[in-house]
Design a protein around this motif. Structure first.
Motif, mmCIF file in Angstrom:
data_model
loop_
_atom_site.group_PDB
_atom_site.id
_atom_site.type_symbol
_atom_site.label_atom_id
_atom_site.label_comp_id
_atom_site.label_asym_id
_atom_site.label_seq_id
_atom_site.Cartn_x
_atom_site.Cartn_y
_atom_site.Cartn_z
ATOM 1 N N GLU A 147 -2.064 -5.269 0.834
ATOM 2 C CA GLU A 147 -3.191 -4.873 1.681
ATOM 3 C C GLU A 147 -2.874 -4.958 3.176
ATOM 4 O O GLU A 147 -3.728 -4.667 4.004
ATOM 5 C CB GLU A 147 -4.402 -5.750 1.360
ATOM 6 N N ARG A 192 -10.729 -11.425 3.427
ATOM 7 C CA ARG A 192 -10.811 -9.980 3.179
ATOM 8 C C ARG A 192 -12.089 -9.378 3.765
ATOM 9 O O ARG A 192 -12.098 -8.237 4.206
ATOM 10 C CB ARG A 192 -10.752 -9.715 1.676
ATOM 11 N N THR A 236 -10.033 -18.814 -4.159
ATOM 12 C CA THR A 236 -10.480 -17.428 -4.290
ATOM 13 C C THR A 236 -11.568 -17.102 -3.279
ATOM 14 O O THR A 236 -11.631 -15.987 -2.746
ATOM 15 C CB THR A 236 -10.997 -17.155 -5.709
ATOM 16 N N SER A 239 -1.257 -9.386 -3.600
ATOM 17 C CA SER A 239 -2.271 -8.432 -3.152
ATOM 18 C C SER A 239 -2.432 -8.481 -1.638
ATOM 19 O O SER A 239 -2.676 -7.455 -0.999
ATOM 20 C CB SER A 239 -3.606 -8.716 -3.842
ATOM 21 N N PHE A 240 -2.280 -9.653 -1.015
ATOM 22 C CA PHE A 240 -2.334 -9.732 0.439
ATOM 23 C C PHE A 240 -1.216 -8.896 1.063
ATOM 24 O O PHE A 240 -1.422 -8.191 2.053
ATOM 25 C CB PHE A 240 -2.208 -11.184 0.914
ATOM 26 N N ALA A 300 -3.270 -20.410 0.956
ATOM 27 C CA ALA A 300 -3.724 -19.277 0.154
ATOM 28 C C ALA A 300 -3.283 -19.453 -1.289
ATOM 29 O O ALA A 300 -2.198 -19.981 -1.566
ATOM 30 C CB ALA A 300 -3.154 -17.967 0.714
ATOM 31 N N SER A 301 -4.115 -19.030 -2.216
ATOM 32 C CA SER A 301 -3.759 -19.093 -3.629
ATOM 33 C C SER A 301 -2.532 -18.222 -3.865
ATOM 34 O O SER A 301 -2.445 -17.086 -3.395
ATOM 35 C CB SER A 301 -4.930 -18.601 -4.481
ATOM 36 N N LYS A 311 -1.727 -16.712 -6.397
ATOM 37 C CA LYS A 311 -2.091 -15.506 -7.145
ATOM 38 C C LYS A 311 -2.554 -14.380 -6.222
ATOM 39 O O LYS A 311 -2.527 -13.199 -6.597
ATOM 40 C CB LYS A 311 -3.183 -15.832 -8.171
ATOM 41 N N ASP A 312 -2.987 -14.739 -5.023
ATOM 42 C CA ASP A 312 -3.478 -13.726 -4.081
ATOM 43 C C ASP A 312 -2.379 -13.183 -3.170
ATOM 44 O O ASP A 312 -2.591 -12.171 -2.501
ATOM 45 C CB ASP A 312 -4.593 -14.311 -3.208
ATOM 46 N N SER A 358 -9.923 -16.612 0.073
ATOM 47 C CA SER A 358 -9.320 -15.279 0.132
ATOM 48 C C SER A 358 -10.386 -14.216 0.369
ATOM 49 O O SER A 358 -10.191 -13.275 1.151
ATOM 50 C CB SER A 358 -8.563 -14.987 -1.163
ATOM 51 N N GLY A 359 -11.530 -14.348 -0.299
ATOM 52 C CA GLY A 359 -12.615 -13.394 -0.115
ATOM 53 C C GLY A 359 -13.160 -13.408 1.294
ATOM 54 O O GLY A 359 -13.504 -12.355 1.853
#
Length: 500
Positions: free
Chosen positions: A207, A186, A179, A203-204, A196-197, A199-200, A182-183
Motif C-alpha cells: 500500500e 490506514r 490490528t 500489506s503495508f 506493527a503486527s 501480519k500487516d 494498523s487500522g
C-alpha cells in the motif's frame, strides 16, 4: 505528529520504568538526553551528545566525560556536572569492577540525565509528577496511561545529534491491539505506529507505507537456564536444547518470517557483535546422540525421554504476553521432536520478576521488565497486588446498597410461615438462616445485581484509566474512539440486564 503505541510507561521516570527509554521505542526517550548517542550508521558505537569527549582507563572502571556548556533542563536550570557528578564540565563515573560495556550503554535512556529538582523527589513523586529532563520535548498535561499523552517541543533546544525540527508536537495514543493500530494508520487517524503486527507488514509494503525495522544494541531474545535446578543441571540436556531449535522456523512461525535469527548472545546492532551462526545450526540427530550418550533414552512407544525413572521435562517460564506465548510454543513443538517435554508457565509481570529473582525457574524467556514487588501497587497489571485497590473502588459502593437490600429482605422473610415451621421442627438458628431464610431472601439481591452489572462495566472505563489497567473498560473506550463497532456494540448497545 500523531503516533500510536501498544502501551505507555507506567512511570515516566527512566530509572524506574524502562519502557520507551531503553531503545527509544516510546515517549519517554523524548524527554531526556544521554551522555552519548548511537546510530545505525555508527554500528552502535557511541557518538557525542551531552558529552563532547570521554576517556576510559585500562581497567574499564573509570570513565571521564566532558560535558557541553550550553545545555539546559526544561525548567531552565543549566546542566553542570553537579547534576551528574564532578566539576562544572567533567563527570567521573567509577565502578568497583570492570564495565567494558558501559560506554556502549551510556546512550541508553535508563541512565538518562534528569534535573536536580527531580532528583530531590521520592520515587513515587517522580512517577506522579513526572520528570524534568533536558530532552527536545516536554510533557503537556497529565499522563493518561491508557489513553493519550501530548509532548510539545522545547524552544531553543539545539544540541541533539539528530533532531526533529519539523515536529512541534507529538501526540501519543495507546492502542494495545495491533490490528486496531494498523487500522488507525490506514484511516489517517495517526501518522505512525510502533510495533506493527508482522501480519500487516506485507500489506503495508504493497500500500506504499514506509516500514522501518532496526536492530538494537541489546541482548538477543533467548532463554536463560538455571543450571542448579531440575534436568538442566545436566550439560547434555542444555546442549541438546541448543541443537534442537531451528531459529529461522521460530521466526517463521511466530513472526511470519519477519526478523533475523539470533546468531550471538547480543543482537547484531551491538558494536561487540560477531556472527556465531555456524555454532547455532539445528542438528536434531546430534541432539539425540548426545541425549542417548548421557543416559536419556526414549522407551519404545513413548514421546518423552527418561533417565533413572525420571522424565525429561523442563518448565519454561515467561512473562505473559502474545509474543512470548507464540515464541515459546514454537520452541516447545521443536524440542518435542527430540523427546524433551517443555511445560509452559506464563506469569504476570510481578510474579515473573519474583520467580526469576528467587531463581525458582528452570528455563525462562528473557525479559527486562522486572517489577519490584509492592503490597498495594497503585497502577498497571502487576499481579494480585495491583487488583486490590481497583477491586475496592468497584466493590465498596455496590456492596453498601447490596448489603442494605439483603438485610431488609432477611427481616421481611423472618415473618414468613415457612420460617416459623422450620423453627418448630427444631432447626438450629444457623440452619434456619442459611437453608431457609437466606435462600428466600436472595432473589431481590440477584435482581438488583443484574441491573448493577451494567453500572460496573461502565465504571471500569474510568477505573482502568485511573489505575492504568488494560481490561474491558480500556477496550470499550478505544473501540468507541476508533469506531470499532464489533468491539463496542456489546458494551454500548445491549439491552439492560434484568432478572425475574
Amino acid at each position: 505528529m500523531r503516533a500510536a503505541i501498544a502501551l505507555l510507561p507506567e512511570c515516566v521516570d527512566p530509572q524506574q520504568d524502562i519502557y520507551g527509554y531503553g531503545f527509544g521505542l516510546g515517549p519517554g526517550r523524548q524527554l531526556i538526553d544521554t551522555l552519548t548517542f548511537a546510530s545505525v550508521a555508527s554500528g552502535g558505537a557511541p557518538e557525542p551528545w551531552l558529552a563532547t569527549a570521554w576517556t576510559v582507563d585500562e581497567a574499564a572502571q573509570v570513565f571521564n566525560f566532558t560535558l557541553r556548556d550550553d545545555v539546559t533542563f526544561s525548567n531552565e536550570e543549566k546542566l553542570i556536572a553537579q547534576a551528574v557528578a564532578s566539576d562544572a564540565r567533567t563527570v567521573v563515573i567509577t565502578f568497583d569492577h570492570p564495565r567494558a560495556d558501559f560506554l556502549f550503554r551510556s546512550w541508553s535512556g535508563i541512565p538518562g540525565i534528569v534535573a536536580p529538582q527531580t532528583l530531590q523527589k521520592t520515587a513515587e513523586q517522580r512517577c506522579v509528577d513526572g520528570i524534568i529532563g533536558s530532552g527536545p520535548f516536554v510533557q503537556d498535561g497529565a499522563v493518561n496511561f491508557n489513553s493519550t499523552v501530548t509532548f510539545k517541543r522545547r524552544e531553543g533546544y539545539n544540541w541533539a545529534p539528530k533532531g526533529l525540527d519539523h515536529v512541534e508536537t507529538i501526540e501519543w495514543t495507546v492502542i494495545p491491539e495491533g490490528t486496531v493500530r494498523s487500522g488507525a494508520l490506514r484511516s489517517g487517524q495517526v501518522d505512525l505506529i510502533f510495533q506493527a503486527s508482522t501480519k500487516d507488514v506485507p500489506s503495508f509494503n504493497r500500500e506504499g507505507f514506509t516500514v522501518h525495522t532496526d536492530t538494537v544494541n541489546a541482548l538477543s531474545v533467548g532463554f536463560f537456564a538455571n543450571t542448579t535446578r531440575g534436568n538442566l543441571v545436566d550439560p547434555a540436556v542444555r546442549r541438546a536444547i541448543q541443537l534442537g531449535i531451528d531459529r529461522q522456523k521460530v521466526i517463521d512461525y511466530a513472526f511470519d518470517g519477519i526478523g533475523v535469527p539470533a546468531r550471538n548472545l547480543v543482537a547484531s546492532g551491538s558494536p561487540i557483535y560477531n556472527d556465531l551462526g555456524d555454532l547455532l545450526v539445528q542438528d536434531q540427530a546430534k541432539a539425540r546422540e548426545i541425549l542417548d550418550a548421557a543416559g536419556w533414552t526414549l522407551p519404545e512407544g513413548a514421546k518423552i525421554r527418561e533417565k533413572d525413572g525420571k522424565s525429561l521435562e523442563i518448565e519454561l517460564t515467561f512473562r505473559e504476553n502474545a509474543y512470548n506465548l507464540v515464541t515459546t510454543e514454537a520452541v516447545q513443538q521443536q524440542l518435542a521432536q527430540i523427546g524433551i517435554q517443555i511445560t509452559l508457565r506464563p506469569r504476570t509481570g510481578a510474579d515473573f520478576a519474583n520467580v526469576v529473582n528467587s531463581k525458582a525457574y528452570e528455563l525462562h524467556r528473557w525479559s527486562s521488565e522486572f517489577w519490584p514487588p509492592r503490597m498495594l501497587s497503585p497502577r498497571g497489571n502487576r499481579g494480585a497486588s495491583s487488583l486490590v485497590l481497583p477491586a475496592l473502588v468497584l466493590a465498596v459502593p455496590t456492596a453498601a446498597t447490596t448489603v442494605q437490600l439483603l438485610v431488609a429482605s432477611l427481616r421481611s422473610t423472618l415473618d414468613e410461615p415457612f420460617i416459623a415451621m422450620a423453627r418448630a421442627k427444631g432447626g438450629s438458628r444457623r440452619y434456619v438462616l442459611y437453608i431457609h431464610e437466606l435462600r428466600g431472601s436472595v432473589f431481590p439481591v440477584v435482581t438488583a445485581l443484574g441491573v448493577t452489572a451494567g453500572t460496573l462495566i461502565g465504571g471500569t472505563v474510568v477505573l482502568e484509566t485511573v489505575f492504568s489497567r488494560l481490561g474491558i473498560g480500556a477496550v470499550i473506550m478505544r473501540a468507541v474512539s476508533y469506531q470499532d463497532t464489533p468491539s463496542s456494540w456489546p458494551s454500548c448497545c445491549s439491552p439492560p440486564a434484568s432478572l425475574f
